[in-house]
Enzyme design. Structure first.
Site, mmCIF file in Angstrom:
data_model
loop_
_atom_site.group_PDB
_atom_site.id
_atom_site.type_symbol
_atom_site.label_atom_id
_atom_site.label_comp_id
_atom_site.label_asym_id
_atom_site.label_seq_id
_atom_site.Cartn_x
_atom_site.Cartn_y
_atom_site.Cartn_z
ATOM 1 C CE LYS A 13 -65.812 -62.577 22.815
ATOM 2 N NZ LYS A 13 -64.666 -61.674 22.971
ATOM 3 N NE ARG A 90 -60.100 -66.239 20.453
ATOM 4 C CZ ARG A 90 -60.539 -65.986 21.675
ATOM 5 N NH1 ARG A 90 -61.512 -66.682 22.188
ATOM 6 N NH2 ARG A 90 -60.020 -65.012 22.379
ATOM 7 N NE ARG A 129 -60.148 -58.278 30.210
ATOM 8 C CZ ARG A 129 -60.388 -58.964 29.087
ATOM 9 N NH1 ARG A 129 -61.618 -59.135 28.677
ATOM 10 N NH2 ARG A 129 -59.399 -59.444 28.394
ATOM 11 N NE ARG A 162 -58.042 -62.474 30.268
ATOM 12 C CZ ARG A 162 -58.816 -62.741 29.227
ATOM 13 N NH1 ARG A 162 -60.129 -62.695 29.353
ATOM 14 N NH2 ARG A 162 -58.299 -63.044 28.061
ATOM 15 N NE ARG A 173 -56.185 -62.102 24.438
ATOM 16 C CZ ARG A 173 -56.331 -61.371 25.540
ATOM 17 N NH1 ARG A 173 -55.330 -60.648 25.995
ATOM 18 N NH2 ARG A 173 -57.459 -61.360 26.175
HETATM 19 P P1 AMP Z 1 -60.633 -65.114 25.884
HETATM 20 O O1 AMP Z 1 -60.972 -65.227 27.329
HETATM 21 O O2 AMP Z 1 -61.787 -65.448 24.989
HETATM 22 O O3 AMP Z 1 -60.005 -63.783 25.541
HETATM 23 O O4 AMP Z 1 -59.533 -66.240 25.575
HETATM 24 C C1 AMP Z 1 -58.276 -66.232 26.234
HETATM 25 C C2 AMP Z 1 -57.294 -67.100 25.472
HETATM 26 O O5 AMP Z 1 -57.747 -68.457 25.463
HETATM 27 C C3 AMP Z 1 -57.111 -66.745 24.009
HETATM 28 O O6 AMP Z 1 -56.186 -65.686 23.805
HETATM 29 C C4 AMP Z 1 -56.598 -68.074 23.447
HETATM 30 O O7 AMP Z 1 -55.249 -68.295 23.793
HETATM 31 C C5 AMP Z 1 -57.449 -69.075 24.219
HETATM 32 N N1 AMP Z 1 -58.734 -69.328 23.535
HETATM 33 C C6 AMP Z 1 -59.972 -68.995 23.976
HETATM 34 N N2 AMP Z 1 -60.918 -69.376 23.109
HETATM 35 C C7 AMP Z 1 -60.266 -69.978 22.092
HETATM 36 C C8 AMP Z 1 -60.688 -70.565 20.869
HETATM 37 N N3 AMP Z 1 -61.994 -70.596 20.510
HETATM 38 N N4 AMP Z 1 -59.729 -71.086 20.061
HETATM 39 C C9 AMP Z 1 -58.420 -71.070 20.395
HETATM 40 N N5 AMP Z 1 -57.953 -70.502 21.516
HETATM 41 C C10 AMP Z 1 -58.859 -69.956 22.366
#
Ligand code: AMP
Length: 221
Positions: A13, A90, A129, A162, A173
């Site tokens: 994404k 989300r 990654r 990460r 997740r």
């Molecule tokens: P991502 O980079 O999208 O995988 O997001 C990394 C982390 O950020 C997630 O595992 C959550 O802890 C937090 N996070 C990102 N987007 C959201 C969201 N829309 N709502 C809540 N937590 C988020």
């Protein structure tokens, strides 16, 4: 134009959002990237969310929605002609808040694109990654390494795994995605704005498929 990309972590994404905004006058709104930037800068918000990020849990909705509102205000001020959302919404509460925020601006989501991907491919992508700690550029140790080991091609920053790409956090997740995020496809589908793209294809093919979906608006803008 407002586009929501929905897919599990590792579905590509973020990369696809980067590619779309580079050619369209759209802003990438990646809540994960925004939280990581706050954390790297050591802000109060960054300190608040650090533990949540590492555990792979969701940041509370009010905090998440506020950070998105901030970006939408930049668009109001002329920073772009819309946005590609990566990692937001989300859950149902966030989806409803986004609808309200856009509708108060006389706008709405034009496309929701689900990037489907097999579990095998997902694990391969996530385990290899690596991400630039400065600009967020994404690499893969086997399929897309930086030209110089662990140095970002784009900004020269340090490239690292990460902190939340641990097996426990990945598992958490993925289950949140299945429980809370994937059902959003039903929420949006009655509006006729949902499309599906095969995320097992090479990145370039995924990009072409997404572009075909948003093509009519691209031509009109
Ligand atoms: P991502 O980079 O999208 O995988 O997001 C990394 C982390 O950020 C997630 O595992 C959550 O802890 C937090 N996070 C990102 N987007 C959201 C969201 N829309 N709502 C809540 N937590 C988020």
């Amino acid at each position: 134009m407002y586009i929501v990309l929905i897919g599990p972590q590792g579905s590509g994404k973020g990369t696809q959002a980067d590619r779309l905004v580079a050619s369209l006058d759209l802003m990438k709104i990646s809540t994960g990237e925004l939280f990581r930037a706050e954390r790297a800068a050591g802000t109060e918000l960054g300190n608040l969310v650090a533990g949540i990020l590492d555990a792979g849990e969701l940041v509370p909705d009010d905090v998440t929605i506020a950070i998105v509102e901030g970006r939408l205000k930049e668009i109001d001020a002329g920073a772009a002609h819309g946005a590609v959302f990566d990692g937001f919404p989300r859950n149902r509460g966030q989806a409803e808040a986004l609808d309200a925020a856009l509708s108060s601006r006389g706008s709405s989501i034009d496309h929701v694109v689900e990037i489907d991907i097999s579990e095998e491919k997902l694990i391969h992508r996530l385990s290899g990654r690596r991400v630039c700690t400065v600009c967020g550029a994404v690499y893969h140790i086997e399929t897309a390494p930086p030209a110089v080991d662990m140095i970002c091609d784009r900004c020269g920053g340090h490239v690292a795994q990460r902190a939340d790409d641990t097996p426990e956090s990945i598992h958490r997740r993925l289950s949140i995605f299945a429980e809370l995020t994937k059902p959003l496809l039903d929420y949006y589908s009655e509006r006729g704005i949902v499309s599906h793209v095969d995320g097992d294809q090479p990145m370039q093919s995924v990009e072409h498929a997404i572009r075909r979906i948003v093509q009519s608006e691209v031509g009109a803008s």
